[in-house]
Write an enzyme that holds these catalytic residues in place. Structure first.
Site, PDB file in Angstrom:
ATOM      1  N   LYS A 243      63.171  86.998  59.415  1.00 40.67           N
ATOM      2  CA  LYS A 243      64.302  87.869  59.734  1.00 40.67           C
ATOM      3  C   LYS A 243      64.076  89.294  59.224  1.00 40.67           C
ATOM      4  O   LYS A 243      64.393  90.266  59.916  1.00 40.67           O
ATOM      5  CB  LYS A 243      65.598  87.287  59.163  1.00 40.67           C
ATOM      6  CG  LYS A 243      66.835  88.053  59.607  1.00 40.67           C
ATOM      7  CD  LYS A 243      68.111  87.260  59.464  1.00 40.67           C
ATOM      8  CE  LYS A 243      68.557  87.112  58.032  1.00 40.67           C
ATOM      9  NZ  LYS A 243      69.971  86.713  57.930  1.00 40.67           N
ATOM     10  N   SER A 244      63.514  89.425  58.026  1.00 43.38           N
ATOM     11  CA  SER A 244      63.278  90.763  57.471  1.00 43.38           C
ATOM     12  C   SER A 244      62.320  91.565  58.343  1.00 43.38           C
ATOM     13  O   SER A 244      62.542  92.752  58.617  1.00 43.38           O
ATOM     14  CB  SER A 244      62.707  90.643  56.050  1.00 43.38           C
ATOM     15  OG  SER A 244      63.632  90.049  55.176  1.00 43.38           O
TER      16      SER A 244
ATOM     17  N   ARG B 217      63.160  94.991  60.841  1.00 45.82           N
ATOM     18  CA  ARG B 217      62.385  96.212  60.626  1.00 45.82           C
ATOM     19  C   ARG B 217      61.532  96.561  61.854  1.00 45.82           C
ATOM     20  O   ARG B 217      61.295  97.742  62.130  1.00 45.82           O
ATOM     21  CB  ARG B 217      61.524  96.062  59.372  1.00 45.82           C
ATOM     22  CG  ARG B 217      62.353  96.099  58.076  1.00 45.82           C
ATOM     23  CD  ARG B 217      61.573  95.524  56.890  1.00 45.82           C
ATOM     24  NE  ARG B 217      62.274  95.693  55.626  1.00 45.82           N
ATOM     25  CZ  ARG B 217      63.258  94.898  55.195  1.00 45.82           C
ATOM     26  NH1 ARG B 217      63.676  93.894  55.953  1.00 45.82           N
ATOM     27  NH2 ARG B 217      63.817  95.110  54.013  1.00 45.82           N
TER      28      ARG B 217
ATOM     29  N   GLY C 167      73.927  91.702  57.315  1.00 49.62           N
ATOM     30  CA  GLY C 167      73.906  92.602  56.172  1.00 49.62           C
ATOM     31  C   GLY C 167      72.657  93.468  56.141  1.00 49.62           C
ATOM     32  O   GLY C 167      72.716  94.678  55.906  1.00 49.62           O
TER      33      GLY C 167
ATOM     34  N   ARG D 133      81.630  92.616  52.262  1.00 44.48           N
ATOM     35  CA  ARG D 133      80.432  92.872  51.450  1.00 44.48           C
ATOM     36  C   ARG D 133      80.348  94.337  51.032  1.00 44.48           C
ATOM     37  O   ARG D 133      80.660  95.238  51.811  1.00 44.48           O
ATOM     38  CB  ARG D 133      79.187  92.447  52.225  1.00 44.48           C
ATOM     39  CG  ARG D 133      79.205  90.963  52.545  1.00 44.48           C
ATOM     40  CD  ARG D 133      78.070  90.538  53.438  1.00 44.48           C
ATOM     41  NE  ARG D 133      76.789  90.623  52.757  1.00 44.48           N
ATOM     42  CZ  ARG D 133      75.631  90.293  53.322  1.00 44.48           C
ATOM     43  NH1 ARG D 133      75.614  89.887  54.572  1.00 44.48           N
ATOM     44  NH2 ARG D 133      74.514  90.381  52.643  1.00 44.48           N
TER      45      ARG D 133
ATOM     46  N   GLN E  59      67.149  96.091  50.231  1.00 47.98           N
ATOM     47  CA  GLN E  59      68.003  96.795  51.192  1.00 47.98           C
ATOM     48  C   GLN E  59      68.290  98.220  50.738  1.00 47.98           C
ATOM     49  O   GLN E  59      68.242  99.159  51.536  1.00 47.98           O
ATOM     50  CB  GLN E  59      69.295  96.015  51.403  1.00 47.98           C
ATOM     51  CG  GLN E  59      69.079  94.668  52.079  1.00 47.98           C
ATOM     52  CD  GLN E  59      70.360  93.876  52.216  1.00 47.98           C
ATOM     53  OE1 GLN E  59      71.425  94.299  51.774  1.00 47.98           O
ATOM     54  NE2 GLN E  59      70.262  92.703  52.838  1.00 47.98           N
TER      55      GLN E  59
ATOM     56  N   ASP F  88      67.237  84.632  48.480  1.00 42.26           N
ATOM     57  CA  ASP F  88      67.925  83.886  49.535  1.00 42.26           C
ATOM     58  C   ASP F  88      67.711  82.378  49.432  1.00 42.26           C
ATOM     59  O   ASP F  88      68.383  81.615  50.132  1.00 42.26           O
ATOM     60  CB  ASP F  88      67.460  84.362  50.911  1.00 42.26           C
ATOM     61  CG  ASP F  88      67.992  85.738  51.258  1.00 42.26           C
ATOM     62  OD1 ASP F  88      69.088  86.081  50.777  1.00 42.26           O
ATOM     63  OD2 ASP F  88      67.308  86.475  51.988  1.00 42.26           O
TER      64      ASP F  88
ATOM     65  N   LYS G 149      76.370  88.294  48.380  1.00 45.44           N
ATOM     66  CA  LYS G 149      75.716  87.939  49.636  1.00 45.44           C
ATOM     67  C   LYS G 149      76.798  87.666  50.678  1.00 45.44           C
ATOM     68  O   LYS G 149      77.933  88.113  50.549  1.00 45.44           O
ATOM     69  CB  LYS G 149      74.795  86.731  49.419  1.00 45.44           C
ATOM     70  CG  LYS G 149      73.527  87.073  48.632  1.00 45.44           C
ATOM     71  CD  LYS G 149      72.612  87.944  49.463  1.00 45.44           C
ATOM     72  CE  LYS G 149      71.298  88.247  48.770  1.00 45.44           C
ATOM     73  NZ  LYS G 149      70.405  89.047  49.637  1.00 45.44           N
TER      74      LYS G 149
ATOM     75  N   ARG H 186      73.330  80.017  54.966  1.00 47.64           N
ATOM     76  CA  ARG H 186      72.448  79.337  54.021  1.00 47.64           C
ATOM     77  C   ARG H 186      73.180  78.230  53.252  1.00 47.64           C
ATOM     78  O   ARG H 186      72.584  77.201  52.932  1.00 47.64           O
ATOM     79  CB  ARG H 186      71.802  80.344  53.070  1.00 47.64           C
ATOM     80  CG  ARG H 186      70.961  81.364  53.811  1.00 47.64           C
ATOM     81  CD  ARG H 186      69.976  82.099  52.937  1.00 47.64           C
ATOM     82  NE  ARG H 186      69.425  83.230  53.660  1.00 47.64           N
ATOM     83  CZ  ARG H 186      68.449  83.159  54.556  1.00 47.64           C
ATOM     84  NH1 ARG H 186      67.916  81.989  54.836  1.00 47.64           N
ATOM     85  NH2 ARG H 186      68.010  84.246  55.174  1.00 47.64           N
TER      86      ARG H 186
END
Length: 452
Positions: free
Chosen positions: A27-28, A32, A100, A128, A176, A327, A354, A402
């Site tokens: 996902k990261s 990006r 997020g 958040r 982040q 995570d 989170k 999660r």
């Protein structure tokens, strides 16, 4: 904004799991890839993109800011970017749903550019904190035109004509925050510097270099790093192959460890040292995990993981490991419940901000399933007895994907079924979770909600 009806789900004790699977794209890296594709001049090709709801929200955001974004096939995307200085002011609110990472990184993009944009999201994202992202952006010349209480979304950011390069020490270990500052620094003359006392995942630095930016990294203190970015580059498009997400691979890996007799192979999992804290911890617990076919894909180290069930022991997880597995603590807590002895996870303050207060949510879920657990300050302590009772009322997921997946994994090895109140949000990061797990032999029942 659309909403999804709750989908209660239940997992029950399964026979030995077996098979070879590949977890969704990281996902990261997926977020990006789209963002840097937007900021490059020309066409970026992406293979293996995670097509979960969070990443699709980032794709819509990139399109709203001027990129041409096209899906060519499953996981295959093309982004024709407009360059660092060529962003278009969006006509509508940028709705990031539950994303997020996508929202915070895109705030960095907007906060360093001469445009104005409004950010919003679902109920979870609205809860958040965003102030720690907004503070450095304001130092760089951005103006927060309006924001909900506490600097939360919905909020509107107006970027400066040219961002101001700053030296910024992050107040907490957060990739982040670091990434938002570096992305804003792309439109600043001179050098933007980020100092982190504890090293966090370095995908932004790696990928900026792959797109042609000048980025240097050097040690800072015992555990930290100092990152320098030369501003105003012309980013060049890149070909990105997204590796399997270690945070998603953690769920079938955990299931293979706690369901007796299981053997599962996970293909192409990222083993970046700044993302491999869970793997390190599981090996300390005595987990039978073998790495094979180690290689490089898309600039990241990857390997196939062969995971077998076996006896596990409790361990002490040091606080400095938290940034490399932040995570994965919910699923580690589940694994710890099946281990023998006490597992103490230290320094988990970041879990409180989170998608939910994950520290409180995991603790409550463990207690509901008959597991001895306690919170001491920012530490979570789980006392395992080699078996988990399960049963009890449905675990409250608090709209957190999660938490949902972690307790479904618990049910696969527990003596009695484990239910969760809602599985709908799993699609934000792992759309095929239930299908993949069933393919390994997992017994999961789910009621699919309808879009409201």
């Amino acid at each position: 904004m659309s909403s999804v009806a709750p989908s209660p789900a239940r997992a029950r004790k399964s026979r030995a799991l077996s098979g070879t699977v590949r977890a969704p794209g990281d996902k990261s890296i997926s977020h990006r890839s789209l963002i840097l594709g937007l900021l490059a001049v020309g066409e970026t090709r992406i293979e293996g993109l995670l097509e979960g709801e969070d990443v699709l929200a980032t794709a819509r955001g990139a399109k709203a800011l001027g990129a041409r974004v096209e899906r060519l096939g499953e996981g295959s995307w093309r982004v024709h970017g407009v360059g660092v200085g060529g962003l278009r002011e969006p006509l509508e609110t940028l709705d990031f749903g539950n994303a997020g990472t996508g929202s915070r990184l895109m705030m960095g993009v907007v906060g360093g550019s001469p445009i104005e944009a409004t950010f919003d999201g679902d109920a979870s994202l609205r809860s958040r904190p965003m102030r720690r992202i907004l503070d450095p952006l304001e130092k760089m010349g951005a103006t927060v035109v309006s924001a909900a209480e506490g600097g939360r979304v919905p909020l509107t950011i107006r970027g400066p004509e040219r961002a101001i390069p700053i030296v910024y020490e992050t107040p907490a270990p957060s990739a982040q925050i670091k990434s938002a500052v570096l992305l804003a620094g792309l439109n600043a003359p001179g050098e933007t510097v980020v100092i982190e006392r504890e090293a966090t995942r370095d995908h932004t630095e790696r990928m900026l270099r792959a797109f042609g930016a000048e980025v240097s990294v050097e040690p800072h203190g015992p555990h930290g790093r100092l990152i320098r970015l030369k501003g105003e580059p012309e980013l060049k498009p890149a070909a990105i192959a997204v590796p399997a997400d270690p945070s998603s691979a953690a769920f079938p890996m955990a299931a293979a460890l706690v369901v007796e007799g299981s053997e599962v192979t996970l293909e192409g999992v990222m083993i970046n040292p700044l993302r491999s804290g869970l793997l390190t911890t599981l090996l300390e617990m005595g987990a039978d995990i073998r790495l094979s076919n180690q290689r490089e894909e898309g600039g990241e180290e990857v390997a196939d993981l062969v995971v077998r069930a076996g006896a596990l022991r409790g361990v002490d997880v040091p606080p400095e490991r938290a940034p490399t597995m932040i995570d994965e603590y919910p699923i580690l807590a589940i694994i710890a419940a099946f281990a023998e002895g006490e597992t103490r996870m230290r320094g988990l303050h970041e879990l409180r901000v989170k998608e939910s207060d994950r520290l409180a949510a995991v603790h409550a879920g463990l207690l509901a399933c008959g597991v001895e657990a306690r919170i001491e300050g920012d530490d979570l302590v789980v006392t395992g007895e080699g078996r988990v009772p399960g049963g009890g009322p449905a675990v409250a997921t608090h709209l957190d994907h999660r938490i949902a997946m972690s307790f479904l994994v618990m049910g696969l090895g527990a003596q009695n079924p484990v239910g969760i109140d809602d599985a709908a949000m799993i699609a934000t990061s792992f759309p095929d979770f239930v299908e993949l797990m069933r393919g390994l032999g997992a017994e999961i029942e789910i009621e699919i909600g309808e879009r409201a």
